[in-house]
Design an enzyme around this catalytic site. Structure first.
Site, PDB file in Angstrom:
ATOM      1  N   LYS A  42       0.814  -1.218   0.000  1.00 42.54           N
ATOM      2  CA  LYS A  42       0.000   0.000   0.000  1.00 42.54           C
ATOM      3  C   LYS A  42       0.847   1.267   0.000  1.00 42.54           C
ATOM      4  CE  LYS A  42      -4.164  -1.834   2.170  1.00 42.54           C
ATOM      5  NZ  LYS A  42      -5.055  -1.821   3.329  1.00 42.54           N
ATOM      6  N   ARG A  91     -15.858  -6.849   6.808  1.00 41.84           N
ATOM      7  CA  ARG A  91     -17.173  -6.337   6.394  1.00 41.84           C
ATOM      8  C   ARG A  91     -17.852  -7.273   5.409  1.00 41.84           C
ATOM      9  NH1 ARG A  91     -14.269  -1.119   4.523  1.00 41.84           N
ATOM     10  NH2 ARG A  91     -13.000  -2.905   3.999  1.00 41.84           N
ATOM     11  N   SER A 129     -11.368   3.106   5.309  1.00 40.61           N
ATOM     12  CA  SER A 129     -10.327   4.125   5.158  1.00 40.61           C
ATOM     13  C   SER A 129     -10.240   4.556   3.701  1.00 40.61           C
ATOM     14  CB  SER A 129      -8.979   3.559   5.606  1.00 40.61           C
ATOM     15  OG  SER A 129      -9.036   3.149   6.944  1.00 40.61           O
TER      16      SER A 129
HETATM   17  O1  PNS Z   1      -5.551  -2.375   7.397  1.00 36.52           O
HETATM   18  P1  PNS Z   1      -4.759  -3.331   6.528  1.00 36.52           P
HETATM   19  O2  PNS Z   1      -3.978  -2.590   5.474  1.00 36.52           O
HETATM   20  O3  PNS Z   1      -5.604  -4.424   5.950  1.00 36.52           O
HETATM   21  O4  PNS Z   1      -3.726  -4.034   7.507  1.00 36.52           O
HETATM   22  C1  PNS Z   1      -2.786  -4.967   7.020  1.00 36.52           C
HETATM   23  C2  PNS Z   1      -1.598  -5.034   7.991  1.00 36.52           C
HETATM   24  C3  PNS Z   1      -0.879  -3.685   7.997  1.00 36.52           C
HETATM   25  C4  PNS Z   1      -2.086  -5.376   9.373  1.00 36.52           C
HETATM   26  C5  PNS Z   1      -0.655  -6.154   7.462  1.00 36.52           C
HETATM   27  O5  PNS Z   1      -0.171  -5.824   6.183  1.00 36.52           O
HETATM   28  C6  PNS Z   1       0.514  -6.392   8.419  1.00 36.52           C
HETATM   29  O6  PNS Z   1       0.364  -7.145   9.361  1.00 36.52           O
HETATM   30  N1  PNS Z   1       1.676  -5.729   8.153  1.00 36.52           N
HETATM   31  C7  PNS Z   1       2.850  -5.855   8.967  1.00 36.52           C
HETATM   32  C8  PNS Z   1       3.894  -6.717   8.254  1.00 36.52           C
HETATM   33  C9  PNS Z   1       3.557  -8.194   8.430  1.00 36.52           C
HETATM   34  O7  PNS Z   1       3.556  -8.719   9.524  1.00 36.52           O
HETATM   35  N2  PNS Z   1       3.293  -8.881   7.303  1.00 36.52           N
HETATM   36  C10 PNS Z   1       2.991 -10.304   7.322  1.00 36.52           C
HETATM   37  C11 PNS Z   1       1.539 -10.580   7.614  1.00 36.52           C
HETATM   38  S1  PNS Z   1       0.618 -10.816   6.139  1.00 36.52           S
END
Ligand code: PNS
Length: 160
Positions: A42, A91, A129
């Protein structure tokens, strides 16, 4: 024993939908860590610092919620905080598929980690968001979607 969980997300920005679910998690757990993390897929509208500031403002009145953040892996943060439960909100089925993939990856990285998915309320189905960011870009009203403190932080940022 203290029951704790981690409510993880990008929170770009944190919305009323997130807050509703964080409050629900707070009824089930003694401590809810609201973790502001980064998804490398993202491109964020707000910096990590701003996302943390907004999350802190939005949870200031929720006494068992505590905001944390890392540039690293969620599972490393969980080890550091000694938390075994991840809570996420869904959701719809699209959210579910993404969350299921992340839950499998997190379980592989930390075998004791379990993910609990909370269902967003009916009236929060369209709160995301992504919608908020789009309304900000088009200069439209998004005040129904974010807590008032978050609205102020965003508006202040836009005029500074
Ligand atoms: O709100 P989101 O963008 O769906 O959240 C996703 C998030 C940020 C929680 C996820 O990408 C994350 O856990 N990022 C940290 C890096 C990580 O641990 N990646 C491996 C898990 S898939």
């Amino acid at each position: 024993m203290v029951k704790s969980c981690i409510f993880a997300g990008s929170f770009d920005p944190i919305t009323n939908g997130h807050i509703m679910l964080i409050k629900e998690a707070c009824l089930m757990f003694d401590v809810v860590y609201v973790a502001v993390l980064n998804n490398i897929a993202k491109k964020y509208m707000f910096s990590t610092e701003k996302r943390v500031e907004m999350a802190k403002s939005a949870t200031a009145n929720i006494k068992n919620a505590s905001v944390v953040s890392t540039d690293g892996l969620l599972t490393d943060l969980m080890k550091e905080l000694e938390v075994g439960v991840i809570v996420k909100g869904v959701r719809n089925t699209n959210d579910f598929i993404l969350e299921q993939q992340m839950a499998f990856v997190n379980k592989k990285l930390l075998p004791n980690a379990n993910t609990i998915l909370l269902m967003a309320n009916d009236d929060m189905q369209n709160v995301s968001s992504t919608v908020v960011r789009e309304l900000i870009i088009y200069g439209a009203d998004y005040s129904d979607y974010v807590p008032s403190g978050v609205l102020k932080i965003i508006q202040k940022g836009n005029t500074e």
